[in-house]
Structure formats: C-alpha cells, structure tokens
Design an enzyme around this catalytic site. Structure first.
Site, PDB file in Angstrom:
ATOM      1  N   ASP A   9      34.392 -30.079  70.248  1.00 30.94           N
ATOM      2  CA  ASP A   9      34.251 -28.626  70.277  1.00 30.94           C
ATOM      3  C   ASP A   9      32.813 -28.335  69.861  1.00 30.94           C
ATOM      4  OD1 ASP A   9      34.902 -25.893  70.384  1.00 30.94           O
ATOM      5  OD2 ASP A   9      35.341 -25.859  68.245  1.00 30.94           O
ATOM      6  N   GLU A  70      34.476 -28.898  75.557  1.00 25.87           N
ATOM      7  CA  GLU A  70      34.735 -27.511  75.934  1.00 25.87           C
ATOM      8  C   GLU A  70      33.619 -26.988  76.816  1.00 25.87           C
ATOM      9  OE1 GLU A  70      34.724 -23.450  73.490  1.00 25.87           O
ATOM     10  OE2 GLU A  70      36.521 -24.654  73.103  1.00 25.87           O
ATOM     11  N   ASP A 143      37.514 -25.645  63.975  1.00 29.76           N
ATOM     12  CA  ASP A 143      36.733 -26.416  64.947  1.00 29.76           C
ATOM     13  C   ASP A 143      37.284 -27.834  65.099  1.00 29.76           C
ATOM     14  OD1 ASP A 143      34.131 -24.468  65.031  1.00 29.76           O
ATOM     15  OD2 ASP A 143      34.939 -24.684  63.007  1.00 29.76           O
TER      16      ASP A 143
END
Length: 200
Positions: A9, A70, A143
C-alpha cells in the site's frame, strides 16, 4: 504449492508492506507485515531512499512470486497523489530488477475481493483481513491491513488461475457459478474500472 504474494500500500509517510502465502484452496497464511515510514518534513530524496531500502530488503527476504500494488488514483490532495506515484515508481523498479511480476489493483477491486463490497470501510477491510488470516485483531495501522488485503485479493486470483490473469479471465476459466459473492463483486468492480478508463 502456495503462491507467495507481497502486497504494498504505497505512501510516503506510511508504506504498508505485507507477504502472504495462498494455497490452491484459497487458504491464506500471513507471513509478515509492517509499515515503512518517513517523516513529512524530511527531504523527498531521503524519503524515497528510505522506502526503496525497505522494499529492497522486503523483496530479498521474502522472495515473492508476484507483487500486488495499489493503483494510484487522482484525488483532491494533489501533493499526496504525487508522493504516492513517486513511491509506486520506486516499488515497481525494485520488483523489475528482480524479475518479479507486478499487478496493479484499484482500491475498489481489493475491497470487493476481500469483503464482497467495493464500498467497504477501512474498519471492514481490517476485520475481514483478521478473519481470513485467523488473527486476533487486524494488523495496524490501517496501511498494514490494506497491504495484506492487496496480497490476499491478488493471491486468491493467482492461486486459482495464475498471477497475471484478470478477474474476468478468472470467471471465464472457472465459470461464474463457482465464484463467491466477493469474487463476483470484484469482477464488477474491475469491469467498471476498465469502462471508466476507456472513456478517458
């Protein structure tokens, strides 16, 4: 044989890093999770170097089959998007140097794959990550949980049909009647994302 997936992430202040092993029966084992952080006031070059060193060490330690990342989307906070894009480039480069395939997933796709809803909250994602990985509580901060969710989402697809196949390709190969509600939601999210991209 399990598929080993690193989930990332990306972010300058907090970059979530995870690694999971996903068996052919979709059972997930969380191997490791952490967050690489850099203080906002630090010069950009030093921040990127810190994250680059962290991802290098992570990939060398865990030797993944694939890296799930991501996909960066525009938002009102331009500075955040730019920083995330810069980190994304560092991560992709680190994977390329090791011949590790990189798969990009939108947040909506990941939410749909893990929770069954593309509109799931961070709390819902964390709760499902903990359930899937048989943890007493979700990885923290958020996260970290997001990085695990990325790895799970890609691992479930990869374990079934190969790490580079799309969700729609997965449906074609396995038959939609065999897909879970989460997988069907994921396919819808992926199709919607491709439709929006084609209109740009």
């Amino acid at each position: 044989m399990a598929l080993r997936v690193v989930g990332v992430d990306p972010g300058l202040t907090r970059c979530g890093l995870s690694v999971v092993d996903v068996a052919a029966n979709r059972k997930v084992e969380l191997i490791d999770v952490t967050v690489a952080g850099t203080p906002p006031g630090t010069p950009l070059d030093a921040r990127l170097l810190t994250i680059a060193d962290a991802i290098d060490a992570w990939l060398d330690k865990h030797q993944p089959d694939v890296l799930a990342l991501e996909r960066v989307f525009a938002s009102a906070n331009v500075s955040t998007v730019i920083g995330t894009a810069q980190v994304t480039g560092v991560i992709i480069l680190a994977a390329a140097r090791r011949n590790i395939p990189v798969a990009l997933h939108t947040p909506t796709e990941v939410k749909a794959a893990v929770t069954g809803s593309g509109q799931a909250t961070k709390a819902a994602i964390g709760k499902m990550v903990a359930k899937i990985c048989r943890l007493d509580e979700p990885p923290k901060p958020a996260d970290a949980a997001d990085a695990v969710a990325l790895a799970i989402a890609h691992g479930w697809r990869g374990a079934a049909v190969g790490s580079n196949a799309s969700a729609s390709e997965s449906a074609a190969r396995t038959g939609s009647q065999q897909l879970t509600a989460a997988q069907q939601a994921w396919i819808a999210a992926e199709a919607s994302s491709k439709h929006r991209a084609a209109r740009r």
